[in-house]
Design a protein around this motif. Structure first.
Motif, PDB file in Angstrom:
ATOM      1  N   GLU A  82       0.820  -1.203   0.000  1.00  0.00           N
ATOM      2  CA  GLU A  82       0.000   0.000   0.000  1.00  0.00           C
ATOM      3  C   GLU A  82       0.856   1.255   0.000  1.00  0.00           C
ATOM      4  OE1 GLU A  82       0.038  -1.264   4.421  1.00  0.00           O
ATOM      5  OE2 GLU A  82      -0.849  -2.250   2.734  1.00  0.00           O
ATOM      6  N   GLY A  83       0.319   2.278  -0.644  1.00  0.00           N
ATOM      7  CA  GLY A  83       1.010   3.560  -0.750  1.00  0.00           C
ATOM      8  C   GLY A  83       0.911   4.127  -2.152  1.00  0.00           C
ATOM      9  N   ILE A  84       1.643   5.206  -2.386  1.00  0.00           N
ATOM     10  CA  ILE A  84       1.669   5.867  -3.696  1.00  0.00           C
ATOM     11  C   ILE A  84       2.931   5.420  -4.420  1.00  0.00           C
ATOM     12  CG2 ILE A  84       1.791   8.089  -4.873  1.00  0.00           C
ATOM     13  CD1 ILE A  84       0.301   9.281  -2.499  1.00  0.00           C
ATOM     14  N   HIS A  85       2.775   5.004  -5.658  1.00  0.00           N
ATOM     15  CA  HIS A  85       3.891   4.488  -6.446  1.00  0.00           C
ATOM     16  C   HIS A  85       3.945   5.206  -7.797  1.00  0.00           C
ATOM     17  CE1 HIS A  85       4.302   1.244  -3.548  1.00  0.00           C
ATOM     18  NE2 HIS A  85       2.984   1.122  -3.607  1.00  0.00           N
ATOM     19  N   LEU A  86       5.107   5.181  -8.413  1.00  0.00           N
ATOM     20  CA  LEU A  86       5.302   5.819  -9.719  1.00  0.00           C
ATOM     21  C   LEU A  86       5.213   4.791 -10.840  1.00  0.00           C
ATOM     22  CD1 LEU A  86       8.299   8.157  -8.896  1.00  0.00           C
ATOM     23  CD2 LEU A  86       5.905   8.783  -9.119  1.00  0.00           C
ATOM     24  N   ARG A  87       4.789   5.256 -11.996  1.00  0.00           N
ATOM     25  CA  ARG A  87       4.747   4.433 -13.205  1.00  0.00           C
ATOM     26  C   ARG A  87       5.014   5.322 -14.402  1.00  0.00           C
ATOM     27  NH1 ARG A  87      -0.370   3.965 -16.225  1.00  0.00           N
ATOM     28  NH2 ARG A  87      -1.658   5.714 -15.619  1.00  0.00           N
ATOM     29  N   MET A  88       5.371   4.714 -15.516  1.00  0.00           N
ATOM     30  CA  MET A  88       5.547   5.475 -16.747  1.00  0.00           C
ATOM     31  C   MET A  88       4.202   5.475 -17.486  1.00  0.00           C
ATOM     32  SD  MET A  88       9.316   4.412 -18.163  1.00  0.00           S
ATOM     33  CE  MET A  88       8.799   2.791 -18.644  1.00  0.00           C
ATOM     34  N   PRO A  89       3.627   6.668 -17.699  1.00  0.00           N
ATOM     35  CA  PRO A  89       2.324   6.709 -18.381  1.00  0.00           C
ATOM     36  C   PRO A  89       2.391   6.024 -19.748  1.00  0.00           C
ATOM     37  CG  PRO A  89       2.871   8.853 -17.491  1.00  0.00           C
ATOM     38  CD  PRO A  89       4.087   7.991 -17.338  1.00  0.00           C
ATOM     39  N   TRP A  90       1.340   5.366 -20.104  1.00  0.00           N
ATOM     40  CA  TRP A  90       1.116   4.619 -21.338  1.00  0.00           C
ATOM     41  C   TRP A  90       1.918   3.321 -21.383  1.00  0.00           C
ATOM     42  CZ3 TRP A  90       3.336   2.750 -25.850  1.00  0.00           C
ATOM     43  CH2 TRP A  90       2.438   2.352 -26.839  1.00  0.00           C
ATOM     44  N   PHE A  91       3.172   3.287 -20.911  1.00  0.00           N
ATOM     45  CA  PHE A  91       3.982   2.073 -20.971  1.00  0.00           C
ATOM     46  C   PHE A  91       3.624   1.084 -19.863  1.00  0.00           C
ATOM     47  CE2 PHE A  91       6.851   4.838 -23.399  1.00  0.00           C
ATOM     48  CZ  PHE A  91       7.025   4.032 -24.505  1.00  0.00           C
ATOM     49  N   GLU A  92       3.274   1.587 -18.689  1.00  0.00           N
ATOM     50  CA  GLU A  92       2.998   0.709 -17.559  1.00  0.00           C
ATOM     51  C   GLU A  92       1.585   0.921 -17.049  1.00  0.00           C
ATOM     52  OE1 GLU A  92       7.376   0.160 -15.574  1.00  0.00           O
ATOM     53  OE2 GLU A  92       6.098   1.757 -14.805  1.00  0.00           O
ATOM     54  N   ARG A  93       0.991  -0.179 -16.568  1.00  0.00           N
ATOM     55  CA  ARG A  93      -0.371  -0.136 -16.027  1.00  0.00           C
ATOM     56  C   ARG A  93      -0.381  -0.959 -14.741  1.00  0.00           C
ATOM     57  NH1 ARG A  93      -4.935  -3.541 -16.836  1.00  0.00           N
ATOM     58  NH2 ARG A  93      -3.691  -4.834 -18.214  1.00  0.00           N
ATOM     59  N   PRO A  94      -0.876  -0.376 -13.630  1.00  0.00           N
ATOM     60  CA  PRO A  94      -0.904  -1.157 -12.393  1.00  0.00           C
ATOM     61  C   PRO A  94      -2.076  -2.136 -12.376  1.00  0.00           C
ATOM     62  CG  PRO A  94      -1.782   1.021 -11.997  1.00  0.00           C
ATOM     63  CD  PRO A  94      -1.295   1.002 -13.419  1.00  0.00           C
ATOM     64  N   ILE A  95      -1.837  -3.316 -11.809  1.00  0.00           N
ATOM     65  CA  ILE A  95      -2.893  -4.300 -11.571  1.00  0.00           C
ATOM     66  C   ILE A  95      -2.932  -4.501 -10.062  1.00  0.00           C
ATOM     67  CG2 ILE A  95      -3.691  -6.639 -12.008  1.00  0.00           C
ATOM     68  CD1 ILE A  95      -1.945  -6.560 -14.576  1.00  0.00           C
ATOM     69  N   VAL A  96      -4.071  -4.185  -9.442  1.00  0.00           N
ATOM     70  CA  VAL A  96      -4.193  -4.196  -7.984  1.00  0.00           C
ATOM     71  C   VAL A  96      -5.116  -5.341  -7.573  1.00  0.00           C
ATOM     72  CG1 VAL A  96      -4.861  -2.840  -5.970  1.00  0.00           C
ATOM     73  CG2 VAL A  96      -3.816  -1.710  -7.930  1.00  0.00           C
ATOM     74  N   PHE A  97      -4.660  -6.147  -6.587  1.00  0.00           N
ATOM     75  CA  PHE A  97      -5.413  -7.293  -6.091  1.00  0.00           C
ATOM     76  C   PHE A  97      -5.792  -7.080  -4.634  1.00  0.00           C
ATOM     77  CE2 PHE A  97      -2.673  -9.033  -9.391  1.00  0.00           C
ATOM     78  CZ  PHE A  97      -3.589  -9.754 -10.138  1.00  0.00           C
ATOM     79  N   ASP A  98      -6.942  -7.620  -4.236  1.00  0.00           N
ATOM     80  CA  ASP A  98      -7.370  -7.620  -2.840  1.00  0.00           C
ATOM     81  C   ASP A  98      -6.756  -8.837  -2.160  1.00  0.00           C
ATOM     82  OD1 ASP A  98      -8.646  -7.380  -0.437  1.00  0.00           O
ATOM     83  OD2 ASP A  98     -10.667  -7.694  -1.225  1.00  0.00           O
ATOM     84  N   VAL A  99      -5.954  -8.618  -1.111  1.00  0.00           N
ATOM     85  CA  VAL A  99      -5.285  -9.730  -0.424  1.00  0.00           C
ATOM     86  C   VAL A  99      -5.721  -9.827   1.047  1.00  0.00           C
ATOM     87  CG1 VAL A  99      -3.277  -9.772  -1.934  1.00  0.00           C
ATOM     88  CG2 VAL A  99      -3.268  -8.284   0.071  1.00  0.00           C
ATOM     89  N   ARG A 100      -6.838  -9.206   1.399  1.00  0.00           N
ATOM     90  CA  ARG A 100      -7.305  -9.267   2.782  1.00  0.00           C
ATOM     91  C   ARG A 100      -7.834 -10.668   3.093  1.00  0.00           C
ATOM     92  NH1 ARG A 100     -10.963  -3.954   2.395  1.00  0.00           N
ATOM     93  NH2 ARG A 100     -11.341  -4.974   0.420  1.00  0.00           N
TER      94      ARG A 100
END
Length: 122
Positions: A82-100
């Protein structure tokens, strides 16, 4: 020599309100033409920078984990907490999963010593 619009019935060539507004508009257009190019370029740089900054960050909420998908190399090996992370626009896309951890109930029908059927839930 300038031409001025006159109000009918008045002598001396008094200016009407529309001609004063026209002169003010012409002055404004002239000033913008002289100083407008740097102003437009500066506004474009600010807007472009804001767009890139807004799209270069993503947030992983509490109880979730994230990975990055890269258009060139595929899914990355790193995980992001958890937190704020950096990515390169258009080249990278985050995939977020629920792990609770979620509660799970398992029920079982079983017999007791005195041969009665009992339903047990864990």
């Amino acid at each position: 020599s300038r031409e001025h619009a006159c109000i009918p019935g008045l002598q001396g060539g008094a200016q009407t309100q529309p001609s004063r507004a026209m002169e003010a508009a012409q002055k404004l257009i002239t000033a913008l033409a002289q100083r407008g190019a740097p102003l437009v370029a500066g506004a474009g740089v600010l807007a472009g920078g804001g767009y890139v900054l807004a799209n270069a960050t993503y947030t992983v909420e509490s109880g979730h984990m994230g990975i990055k998908y890269n258009r060139m190399s595929g899914v990355g090996a790193s995980t992001y907490r958890e937190g704020i992370h950096l990515r390169m626009p258009w080249f990278e896309r985050p995939i977020v999963f629920d792990v609770r951890a979620r509660p799970h109930t398992t029920s079982s029908l079983t017999g007791s010593k005195d041969l009665q059927m009992v339903n047990i839930s864990l």
